[in-house]
Design a protein around this motif. Structure first.
Motif, PDB file in Angstrom:
ATOM      1  N   LYS A  20       1.451  -8.589  -3.938  1.00 30.40           N
ATOM      2  CA  LYS A  20       0.978  -7.702  -2.868  1.00 30.40           C
ATOM      3  C   LYS A  20      -0.551  -7.548  -2.942  1.00 30.40           C
ATOM      4  O   LYS A  20      -1.245  -7.624  -1.924  1.00 30.40           O
ATOM      5  N   CYS A  21      -1.074  -7.338  -4.166  1.00 27.25           N
ATOM      6  CA  CYS A  21      -2.527  -7.225  -4.346  1.00 27.25           C
ATOM      7  C   CYS A  21      -3.228  -8.539  -4.006  1.00 27.25           C
ATOM      8  O   CYS A  21      -4.325  -8.539  -3.443  1.00 27.25           O
ATOM      9  N   LEU A  22      -2.584  -9.662  -4.336  1.00 27.35           N
ATOM     10  CA  LEU A  22      -3.158 -10.977  -4.035  1.00 27.35           C
ATOM     11  C   LEU A  22      -3.297 -11.176  -2.531  1.00 27.35           C
ATOM     12  O   LEU A  22      -4.332 -11.658  -2.046  1.00 27.35           O
ATOM     13  N   ASP A  23      -2.251 -10.824  -1.788  1.00 25.62           N
ATOM     14  CA  ASP A  23      -2.311 -10.968  -0.328  1.00 25.62           C
ATOM     15  C   ASP A  23      -3.450 -10.138   0.262  1.00 25.62           C
ATOM     16  O   ASP A  23      -4.153 -10.582   1.174  1.00 25.62           O
ATOM     17  N   GLU A  24      -3.636  -8.930  -0.269  1.00 25.48           N
ATOM     18  CA  GLU A  24      -4.735  -8.072   0.198  1.00 25.48           C
ATOM     19  C   GLU A  24      -6.090  -8.669  -0.185  1.00 25.48           C
ATOM     20  O   GLU A  24      -7.050  -8.623   0.590  1.00 25.48           O
ATOM     21  N   PHE A  25      -6.170  -9.251  -1.385  1.00 26.93           N
ATOM     22  CA  PHE A  25      -7.401  -9.875  -1.868  1.00 26.93           C
ATOM     23  C   PHE A  25      -7.805 -11.045  -0.963  1.00 26.93           C
ATOM     24  O   PHE A  25      -8.969 -11.171  -0.565  1.00 26.93           O
ATOM     25  N   ASN A  26      -6.833 -11.902  -0.619  1.00 27.88           N
ATOM     26  CA  ASN A  26      -7.129 -13.059   0.233  1.00 27.88           C
ATOM     27  C   ASN A  26      -7.451 -12.655   1.670  1.00 27.88           C
ATOM     28  O   ASN A  26      -8.183 -13.365   2.367  1.00 27.88           O
ATOM     29  N   ALA A  27      -6.903 -11.536   2.120  1.00 25.66           N
ATOM     30  CA  ALA A  27      -7.117 -11.095   3.504  1.00 25.66           C
ATOM     31  C   ALA A  27      -8.385 -10.257   3.666  1.00 25.66           C
ATOM     32  O   ALA A  27      -8.823 -10.020   4.793  1.00 25.66           O
TER      33      ALA A  27
END
Length: 364
Positions: free
Chosen positions: A291-298
């Protein structure tokens, strides 16, 4: 553009005073993208507030964004610079090839093409104004850089309360900076390779090059003036995905600068954010990490338009090479000596081999 002309000098004045883009956006009711585009233009022209203060609003706007001559554009069409920018990422493509293609199209339409020097100058101005903060040294979909993060994540056993460590695998596509991370229970060979398999699935494709460090689970030997000897399972995985594994030189983090930089960012954006949470399994931790990764990439870049995800999906993903139909299956290799009964033992089981190999060492 006219609606912004009156605001340009005000934007520049505020920037010169050190006011942030967010504050300027609120004060002048102007989007941050417009302010960023404006800032790129002033930086590329090396303008100072002293230069701008003596100009009228119209003169300043024309200095930043010169108006085109419609009649001249119709007679001598300009190239599609965004298309050129993407095409230049392809292996072997250069400006001369693009100019020749552009000239053929323009002549076929009965018009006059720009000379090569004009063509290059027009494109360079576009890069300065629109891609000023981009690193133009990375080829699209050329390589993936991989590494382990130095910071670990504690995993607490619910029954015994014993604490073990989780290790974060990090992979980055340098062009878009699109990133994959996954927590593993150790840094041994099986987890190392499985992390790569999952990474390829996440990216949805592969690149010609894979750049790891000289860790023992991947590299057996890396002499200065000789061929690199990879771990057999790691080499097998590279062959399966048709990827050339090229480790950096020993003690040379600059060989994979993108993932080195990303490790620091994900440590702050992911590990630090989750430091107060307690995880009881690697699987549980990876759900939160994803979930944190998706936010990081976005998340939008600070000094570049768009986000990792936007640039990956719009500019890089289509150039990745397709994955095999089936994912690679990790294999364990072991040396064994063939006994007089022409059998070898492995994992408490016996397997027969041709008798010619009796007393010889074989790979299992």
């Amino acid at each position: 553009m006219k609606q912004y002309e009156e605001k340009y000098k005000e934007i520049f004045r505020y920037l010169s005073l050190g006011i942030s883009r967010n504050e300027i956006s609120k004060l002048l009711k102007t989007s941050r993208n417009t302010i960023r585009k404006f800032e790129n233009a002033t930086e590329s022209l090396r303008l100072t507030w002293n230069d701008a203060s003596s100009m009228t609003s119209e003169e300043f706007a024309n200095k930043l964004f010169p108006k085109s001559n419609d009649d001249n554009d119709n007679l001598q069409p300009k190239p599609d610079c965004e298309m050129m920018y993407l095409e230049l990422q392809r292996p072997g493509v250069n400006k001369m090839i693009l100019w020749q293609e552009y000239s053929e199209e323009v002549r076929a339409a009965g018009k006059i093409p720009l000379q090569y020097s004009q063509f290059c100058n027009y494109f360079n101005q576009y890069i300065e104004r629109n891609k000023a903060t981009m690193h133009f040294d990375h080829k699209v979909a050329e390589r993936i850089e991989v590494d382990w993060a130095g910071t670990t994540v504690p995993i607490v056993d619910e029954l015994t309360c014993e604490v073990s460590k989780g290790y974060l695998f990090v992979a980055t596509l340098p062009y878009s900076q699109y990133t994959y991370v996954e927590l593993m229970s150790d840094m041994k060979q099986e987890n190392w390779i499985n992390a790569h398999i999952n990474m390829f699935e996440y990216f949805g494709g592969t690149t010609p090059l894979l750049i790891p460090d000289n860790l023992k689970t991947g590299v057996i030997k890396h002499p200065k003036n000789d061929d690199v000897i990879l771990n057999k399972s790691y080499q097998e995985m590279g062959d399966y995905y048709d990827v050339a594994i090229v480790p950096t030189f020993v003690r040379s983090p600059k060989g994979k600068p993108s993932v080195e930089g990303t490790v620091g960012k994900v440590t702050s954006s992911i590990i630090a954010r989750l430091r107060k949470e307690e995880f009881h399994s690697i699987k549980e931790a990876n759900i939160k990490i994803r979930k944190c990764l998706d936010e990081f990439n976005a998340k939008s870049f600070q000094k570049r338009d768009g986000s990792r995800k936007e640039i990956f999906e719009n500019e890089e993903k289509i150039f990745l090479r397709p994955l095999p139909k089936e994912s690679y299956e990790f294999a364990v290799w072991k040396k064994a000596t063939v006994q007089y009964n022409y059998h070898v033992a492995f994992d408490k089981m016996y397997y027969s081999v041709p008798y010619e190999y009796i007393k010889q060492k074989v790979d299992i």
